[in-house]
Motif scaffolding. Structure first.
Motif, PDB file in Angstrom:
ATOM      1  N   ALA A   1       0.828  -1.208   0.000  1.00 39.48           N
ATOM      2  CA  ALA A   1       0.000   0.000   0.000  1.00 39.48           C
ATOM      3  C   ALA A   1       0.857   1.250   0.000  1.00 39.48           C
ATOM      4  CB  ALA A   1      -0.927  -0.009   1.223  1.00 39.48           C
ATOM      5  N   ALA A   2       1.971   1.193   0.774  1.00 40.29           N
ATOM      6  CA  ALA A   2       2.863   2.354   0.821  1.00 40.29           C
ATOM      7  C   ALA A   2       3.496   2.618  -0.525  1.00 40.29           C
ATOM      8  CB  ALA A   2       3.947   2.128   1.879  1.00 40.29           C
ATOM      9  N   ILE A   3       3.962   1.547  -1.195  1.00 41.11           N
ATOM     10  CA  ILE A   3       4.585   1.710  -2.516  1.00 41.11           C
ATOM     11  C   ILE A   3       3.562   2.169  -3.532  1.00 41.11           C
ATOM     12  CG2 ILE A   3       5.703   0.470  -4.410  1.00 41.11           C
ATOM     13  CD1 ILE A   3       7.021  -1.318  -2.337  1.00 41.11           C
ATOM     14  N   GLY A   4       2.366   1.603  -3.426  1.00 42.57           N
ATOM     15  CA  GLY A   4       1.354   1.930  -4.420  1.00 42.57           C
ATOM     16  C   GLY A   4       0.600   3.215  -4.126  1.00 42.57           C
ATOM     17  N   GLY A   5       0.906   3.846  -2.980  1.00 45.19           N
ATOM     18  CA  GLY A   5       0.197   5.062  -2.645  1.00 45.19           C
ATOM     19  C   GLY A   5       0.343   6.136  -3.686  1.00 45.19           C
ATOM     20  N   THR A   6       1.529   6.214  -4.277  1.00 39.77           N
ATOM     21  CA  THR A   6       1.748   7.228  -5.311  1.00 39.77           C
ATOM     22  C   THR A   6       0.904   6.949  -6.534  1.00 39.77           C
ATOM     23  OG1 THR A   6       3.592   5.973  -6.224  1.00 39.77           O
ATOM     24  CG2 THR A   6       4.103   7.624  -4.562  1.00 39.77           C
ATOM     25  N   ALA A   7       0.523   5.679  -6.704  1.00 37.86           N
ATOM     26  CA  ALA A   7      -0.227   5.328  -7.909  1.00 37.86           C
ATOM     27  C   ALA A   7      -1.629   5.887  -7.901  1.00 37.86           C
ATOM     28  CB  ALA A   7      -0.291   3.803  -8.054  1.00 37.86           C
TER      29      ALA A   7
ATOM     30  N   PHE B   1       4.144  13.870 -12.846  1.00 39.60           N
ATOM     31  CA  PHE B   1       3.958  14.015 -11.398  1.00 39.60           C
ATOM     32  C   PHE B   1       2.610  13.437 -11.032  1.00 39.60           C
ATOM     33  CE2 PHE B   1       2.289  16.914  -7.960  1.00 39.60           C
ATOM     34  CZ  PHE B   1       3.006  16.325  -6.919  1.00 39.60           C
ATOM     35  N   ASP B   2       2.581  12.500 -10.085  1.00 45.52           N
ATOM     36  CA  ASP B   2       1.327  11.817  -9.752  1.00 45.52           C
ATOM     37  C   ASP B   2       0.649  12.364  -8.500  1.00 45.52           C
ATOM     38  OD1 ASP B   2       2.727  10.850  -7.571  1.00 45.52           O
ATOM     39  OD2 ASP B   2       2.769   8.760  -8.234  1.00 45.52           O
TER      40      ASP B   2
ATOM     41  N   HIS C   1      14.350   1.405 -25.234  1.00 42.28           N
ATOM     42  CA  HIS C   1      14.407   2.846 -24.988  1.00 42.28           C
ATOM     43  C   HIS C   1      12.990   3.354 -24.742  1.00 42.28           C
ATOM     44  CE1 HIS C   1      15.662   7.123 -25.750  1.00 42.28           C
ATOM     45  NE2 HIS C   1      14.369   7.196 -25.993  1.00 42.28           N
ATOM     46  N   PHE C   2      12.753   3.899 -23.550  1.00 43.88           N
ATOM     47  CA  PHE C   2      11.487   4.549 -23.255  1.00 43.88           C
ATOM     48  C   PHE C   2      11.763   6.012 -22.955  1.00 43.88           C
ATOM     49  CE2 PHE C   2      10.021   0.258 -22.996  1.00 43.88           C
ATOM     50  CZ  PHE C   2       8.713   0.335 -23.445  1.00 43.88           C
ATOM     51  N   GLY C   3      11.174   6.884 -23.768  1.00 42.16           N
ATOM     52  CA  GLY C   3      11.466   8.305 -23.694  1.00 42.16           C
ATOM     53  C   GLY C   3      10.381   9.134 -23.048  1.00 42.16           C
ATOM     54  N   GLY C   4       9.420   8.500 -22.413  1.00 39.71           N
ATOM     55  CA  GLY C   4       8.364   9.224 -21.731  1.00 39.71           C
ATOM     56  C   GLY C   4       7.575   8.280 -20.855  1.00 39.71           C
ATOM     57  N   ILE C   5       6.930   8.824 -19.819  1.00 39.75           N
ATOM     58  CA  ILE C   5       6.180   7.977 -18.894  1.00 39.75           C
ATOM     59  C   ILE C   5       5.041   8.762 -18.270  1.00 39.75           C
ATOM     60  CG2 ILE C   5       7.478   8.469 -16.774  1.00 39.75           C
ATOM     61  CD1 ILE C   5       7.476   5.361 -16.333  1.00 39.75           C
ATOM     62  N   VAL C   6       3.955   8.042 -17.952  1.00 39.52           N
ATOM     63  CA  VAL C   6       2.787   8.631 -17.307  1.00 39.52           C
ATOM     64  C   VAL C   6       2.254   7.634 -16.288  1.00 39.52           C
ATOM     65  CG1 VAL C   6       0.321   9.087 -17.704  1.00 39.52           C
ATOM     66  CG2 VAL C   6       2.014  10.261 -19.075  1.00 39.52           C
ATOM     67  N   MET C   7       1.791   8.144 -15.156  1.00 38.42           N
ATOM     68  CA  MET C   7       1.099   7.320 -14.168  1.00 38.42           C
ATOM     69  C   MET C   7      -0.402   7.376 -14.433  1.00 38.42           C
ATOM     70  SD  MET C   7       0.597   5.536 -11.388  1.00 38.42           S
ATOM     71  CE  MET C   7       2.173   5.467 -10.557  1.00 38.42           C
ATOM     72  N   ASP C   8      -0.998   6.222 -14.718  1.00 46.27           N
ATOM     73  CA  ASP C   8      -2.448   6.124 -14.856  1.00 46.27           C
ATOM     74  C   ASP C   8      -3.031   6.036 -13.453  1.00 46.27           C
ATOM     75  OD1 ASP C   8      -5.105   5.406 -15.201  1.00 46.27           O
ATOM     76  OD2 ASP C   8      -4.709   4.010 -16.846  1.00 46.27           O
ATOM     77  N   LYS C   9      -3.612   7.118 -12.978  1.00 43.68           N
ATOM     78  CA  LYS C   9      -4.093   7.165 -11.601  1.00 43.68           C
ATOM     79  C   LYS C   9      -5.302   6.269 -11.367  1.00 43.68           C
ATOM     80  CE  LYS C   9      -2.537  11.953 -11.213  1.00 43.68           C
ATOM     81  NZ  LYS C   9      -2.954  13.352 -11.012  1.00 43.68           N
ATOM     82  N   GLN C  10      -5.973   5.872 -12.428  1.00 42.69           N
ATOM     83  CA  GLN C  10      -7.142   5.012 -12.267  1.00 42.69           C
ATOM     84  C   GLN C  10      -6.738   3.566 -12.020  1.00 42.69           C
ATOM     85  OE1 GLN C  10     -10.721   6.240 -14.091  1.00 42.69           O
ATOM     86  NE2 GLN C  10     -11.122   4.245 -15.015  1.00 42.69           N
ATOM     87  N   THR C  11      -5.672   3.106 -12.660  1.00 45.69           N
ATOM     88  CA  THR C  11      -5.234   1.719 -12.504  1.00 45.69           C
ATOM     89  C   THR C  11      -4.029   1.579 -11.575  1.00 45.69           C
ATOM     90  OG1 THR C  11      -3.722   1.844 -14.400  1.00 45.69           O
ATOM     91  CG2 THR C  11      -6.006   1.198 -14.849  1.00 45.69           C
TER      92      THR C  11
ATOM     93  N   SER D   1      -8.246   7.314 -17.181  1.00 38.05           N
ATOM     94  CA  SER D   1      -7.337   6.501 -17.991  1.00 38.05           C
ATOM     95  C   SER D   1      -7.119   7.092 -19.385  1.00 38.05           C
ATOM     96  CB  SER D   1      -7.838   5.057 -18.088  1.00 38.05           C
ATOM     97  OG  SER D   1      -7.661   4.386 -16.851  1.00 38.05           O
ATOM     98  N   LYS D   2      -6.808   8.361 -19.390  1.00 37.21           N
ATOM     99  CA  LYS D   2      -6.412   9.038 -20.627  1.00 37.21           C
ATOM    100  C   LYS D   2      -5.116   9.795 -20.371  1.00 37.21           C
ATOM    101  CE  LYS D   2     -11.166   9.642 -22.242  1.00 37.21           C
ATOM    102  NZ  LYS D   2     -11.770   8.954 -21.094  1.00 37.21           N
ATOM    103  N   MET D   3      -4.362  10.041 -21.425  1.00 35.70           N
ATOM    104  CA  MET D   3      -3.182  10.879 -21.275  1.00 35.70           C
ATOM    105  C   MET D   3      -3.118  11.874 -22.416  1.00 35.70           C
ATOM    106  SD  MET D   3       0.108   8.478 -22.197  1.00 35.70           S
ATOM    107  CE  MET D   3       0.274   7.620 -23.772  1.00 35.70           C
TER     108      MET D   3
END
Length: 331
Positions: A20-26, A145-146, A184-194, A238-240
């Motif tokens: 839960a602590a690790i996933g809190g940011t999610a 930033f999540d 190579h991953f040049g970008g990232i997003v946190m899906d706050k719904q999942t 669940s959109k970016m």
């Protein structure tokens, strides 16, 4: 109750607490430009609704230029967390060189460099320079930033390579190496719904979805060739929202010299269906002549007003790196 069973129950509870602590940011809900907002989900939804009213006729006005007075090298991604601005950038110390033909699955040498995550106050003053990366993985990309953490991918500066995904606590600035991925991953997003992470590869030609431990859950090809996405953000349900650039060839001049044209644009992507829901061009230009969506990009919404903040120029171009603010009123 036996001692063995008691220990088992305690261990299971402890594991759940850690997860839960690790996933809190999610699941943290935050407005990327105002961490103290009462309803972060409403803010994300406002961005989605506002962008759905944007088209080629939308009138964008440049309202502010924030000059950064420290070396910024080649800027990549930007995020806003309360009173702090985060800017990722790569410092090239040895450029990559294309091979005559692929070697070991690579089309070029790894080169050398240093990955930076600059932390600034709202006035653009440098508070801290966080160095990220390992070995050949020195190229930070688009960031997100999540509400609690800033997520930063740092990859090799060549396609079909490898990357590290970092989680940086926005308050303490503690750095956590979350996991590595074999591309190579040049970008990232946190899906706050999942609570999952979504990244895009070189040229944003492919997407991947992972859990917080780095297990790949899905991957899909980008159906859109309008622009290559450089920096993205979560935009509710669940959109970016992504922005980027593509360089298109122009007719050679009278002397036979060919040049390229930077086409900028933005796109709203559904992370469930993987469809591009809406994309529009963005043709505003920096002092160095770059299209504004060339690299760092974030959008916020307040009522019917949209605000875009970008930083398209490198530290050694034009007036150096400036964070440009554009505003538009939509219905």
């Amino acid at each position: 109750m036996s001692t063995t069973r008691t220990r088992g129950i305690f261990a299971a509870a402890l594991t759940a607490l850690i997860a839960a602590a690790i996933g809190g940011t999610a699941v943290a809900q935050a407005d990327s430009n105002n961490a103290g907002a009462a309803d972060h989900h409403a803010s994300d939804t406002a961005v989605t609704d506002g962008f759905n009213a944007v088209d080629r006729n939308t009138k964008w006005q440049l309202t502010e230029k924030l000059k950064l007075n420290f070396p910024t090298y080649h800027t990549e991604g930007i995020a806003f967390a309360g009173d702090r601005i985060f800017l990722s950038a790569v410092q090239i110390t040895e450029p990559t060189v294309k091979y005559p033909s692929p070697q070991g699955g690579y089309d070029r040498t790894p080169g050398k460099g240093i990955g930076h995550l600059f932390v600034m106050d709202k006035a653009g003053n440098l508070l801290k320079d966080i160095t990220l990366g390992e070995g050949d993985m020195y190229h930070p990309g688009g960031i997100d930033f999540d509400g609690t953490s800033v997520w930063v991918p740092v990859a090799q500066y060549r396609p079909n390579s490898s990357a590290i995904v970092y989680r940086v606590d926005a308050a303490s600035l503690d750095v956590h190496k979350q996991f590595e991925v074999p591309d190579h991953f040049g970008g990232i997003v946190m899906d706050k719904q999942t609570g999952h992470l979504v990244g895009n590869t070189w040229g944003s030609r492919r997407f991947a979805e992972w859990d917080l431990q780095g297990k790949q859950l899905d991957t899909w090809e980008n159906p859109n060739y309008f622009v290559d996405y450089q920096d993205c953000q979560y935009a509710a349900n669940s959109k970016m929202l992504c922005a980027g650039v593509t360089n298109l060839p122009q007719t050679p001049d009278a002397g036979g010299t060919a040049s390229t044209y930077e086409l900028g644009g933005m796109a709203l992507i559904d992370l469930t269906s993987h469809n591009v829901l809406r994309d529009v061009p963005f043709q505003q230009w920096s002092s160095a002549g770059h299209v504004a969506t060339r690299n760092p990009f974030k959008m916020t919404a307040d009522g019917g007003e949209l605000t875009i903040r970008v930083a398209p120029d490198n530290g050694d171009e034009g007036n150096g790196t400036e964070i440009l603010t554009y505003k538009a009123t939509v219905r």
